[in-house]
Motif scaffolding. Structure first.
Motif, PDB file in Angstrom:
ATOM      1  N   MET A   1       0.894  -1.292   0.073  1.00 33.94           N
ATOM      2  CA  MET A   1      -0.018   0.170   0.010  1.00 33.94           C
ATOM      3  C   MET A   1       0.957   1.230   0.180  1.00 33.94           C
ATOM      4  O   MET A   1       1.776   1.431   0.698  1.00 33.94           O
ATOM      5  N   VAL A   2       0.601   2.299  -0.911  1.00 35.37           N
ATOM      6  CA  VAL A   2       1.175   3.342  -0.877  1.00 35.37           C
ATOM      7  C   VAL A   2       0.466   4.521  -0.221  1.00 35.37           C
ATOM      8  O   VAL A   2      -0.630   4.604  -0.230  1.00 35.37           O
ATOM      9  N   PHE A   3       1.370   5.343   0.492  1.00 37.58           N
ATOM     10  CA  PHE A   3       0.704   6.701   1.051  1.00 37.58           C
ATOM     11  C   PHE A   3       0.826   7.737   0.052  1.00 37.58           C
ATOM     12  O   PHE A   3       1.454   8.136  -0.256  1.00 37.58           O
ATOM     13  N   THR A   4      -0.374   7.699  -0.526  1.00 41.76           N
ATOM     14  CA  THR A   4      -0.691   8.922  -1.548  1.00 41.76           C
ATOM     15  C   THR A   4      -0.572  10.248  -0.799  1.00 41.76           C
ATOM     16  O   THR A   4      -0.566  10.600   0.114  1.00 41.76           O
ATOM     17  N   PRO A   5      -0.411  11.188  -1.756  1.00 41.77           N
ATOM     18  CA  PRO A   5      -0.434  12.676  -1.226  1.00 41.77           C
ATOM     19  C   PRO A   5      -1.663  12.875  -0.733  1.00 41.77           C
ATOM     20  O   PRO A   5      -1.861  13.620   0.314  1.00 41.77           O
ATOM     21  N   GLU A   6      -2.760  12.409  -1.400  1.00 46.22           N
ATOM     22  CA  GLU A   6      -4.153  12.639  -0.765  1.00 46.22           C
ATOM     23  C   GLU A   6      -4.117  12.206   0.478  1.00 46.22           C
ATOM     24  O   GLU A   6      -4.741  12.775   1.815  1.00 46.22           O
ATOM     25  N   LEU A   7      -3.577  11.012   1.072  1.00 41.04           N
ATOM     26  CA  LEU A   7      -3.649  10.388   2.128  1.00 41.04           C
ATOM     27  C   LEU A   7      -2.942  10.970   3.330  1.00 41.04           C
ATOM     28  O   LEU A   7      -3.142  11.174   4.292  1.00 41.04           O
ATOM     29  N   ILE A   8      -1.751  11.449   2.719  1.00 37.85           N
ATOM     30  CA  ILE A   8      -0.671  12.143   3.513  1.00 37.85           C
ATOM     31  C   ILE A   8      -1.324  13.508   4.092  1.00 37.85           C
ATOM     32  O   ILE A   8      -1.367  13.920   5.228  1.00 37.85           O
ATOM     33  N   ALA A   9      -2.320  14.125   3.209  1.00 40.23           N
ATOM     34  CA  ALA A   9      -2.870  15.552   3.489  1.00 40.23           C
ATOM     35  C   ALA A   9      -3.897  15.407   4.669  1.00 40.23           C
ATOM     36  O   ALA A   9      -4.122  15.967   5.516  1.00 40.23           O
ATOM     37  N   GLU A  10      -4.631  13.987   4.443  1.00 35.71           N
ATOM     38  CA  GLU A  10      -5.451  13.781   5.658  1.00 35.71           C
ATOM     39  C   GLU A  10      -4.926  13.503   6.867  1.00 35.71           C
ATOM     40  O   GLU A  10      -5.227  13.818   8.064  1.00 35.71           O
ATOM     41  N   PHE A  11      -3.802  12.657   6.767  1.00 35.76           N
ATOM     42  CA  PHE A  11      -2.967  12.419   8.078  1.00 35.76           C
ATOM     43  C   PHE A  11      -2.488  13.898   8.644  1.00 35.76           C
ATOM     44  O   PHE A  11      -2.565  13.888   9.977  1.00 35.76           O
ATOM     45  N   GLU A  12      -1.921  14.958   7.813  1.00 31.83           N
ATOM     46  CA  GLU A  12      -1.626  16.048   8.457  1.00 31.83           C
ATOM     47  C   GLU A  12      -2.688  16.706   9.112  1.00 31.83           C
ATOM     48  O   GLU A  12      -2.511  17.420  10.294  1.00 31.83           O
ATOM     49  N   LEU A  13      -3.816  16.912   8.320  1.00 30.89           N
ATOM     50  CA  LEU A  13      -5.079  17.438   9.055  1.00 30.89           C
ATOM     51  C   LEU A  13      -5.463  16.783  10.299  1.00 30.89           C
ATOM     52  O   LEU A  13      -5.732  17.343  11.531  1.00 30.89           O
ATOM     53  N   LEU A  14      -5.394  15.596  10.517  1.00 35.69           N
ATOM     54  CA  LEU A  14      -5.811  14.772  11.832  1.00 35.69           C
ATOM     55  C   LEU A  14      -4.795  15.022  12.890  1.00 35.69           C
ATOM     56  O   LEU A  14      -5.148  14.958  14.137  1.00 35.69           O
ATOM     57  N   ALA A  15      -3.547  15.234  12.465  1.00 38.47           N
ATOM     58  CA  ALA A  15      -2.459  15.683  13.337  1.00 38.47           C
ATOM     59  C   ALA A  15      -2.324  16.842  13.965  1.00 38.47           C
ATOM     60  O   ALA A  15      -2.089  17.477  15.238  1.00 38.47           O
ATOM     61  N   LEU A  16      -3.657  17.754  13.452  1.00 38.23           N
ATOM     62  CA  LEU A  16      -3.750  19.178  13.960  1.00 38.23           C
ATOM     63  C   LEU A  16      -4.699  19.204  15.092  1.00 38.23           C
ATOM     64  O   LEU A  16      -4.731  20.103  15.928  1.00 38.23           O
TER      65      LEU A  16
END
Length: 80
Positions: free
Chosen positions: A1-16
């Motif tokens: 499974m690849v961490f897509t840029p879209e998924l990483i953007a979601e991770f970044e928001l959840l980290a906020l």
């Protein structure tokens, strides 16, 4: 499974999200980075946040944010 840029953007928001105060939400304004706007919309569609522009974490969103923030803590270098 690849961490897509879209998924990483979601991770970044959840980290906020502040996990110490679940009554504190976030809002992604309409002049924010388009990547963040799209990510918060996807999080809402997945049932992780209460509003299309952010809001509060749902129960599922809280679980996801806890995991994202724990992973960040594990993977980031610790100060010496």
């Amino acid at each position: 499974m690849v961490f897509t840029p879209e998924l990483i953007a979601e991770f970044e928001l959840l980290a906020l999200f502040n996990l110490d105060n679940t009554q504190e939400g976030i809002k992604v304004h309409n002049n924010a980075n388009p990547k963040a706007q799209a990510a918060v919309t996807r999080l809402h569609e997945k049932g992780l946040v209460t509003q299309p522009d952010g809001g509060y974490l749902t129960s599922l969103g809280l679980d996801a944010a806890e995991h994202v923030q724990a992973l960040r803590t594990i993977l980031l270098p610790q100060p010496s």
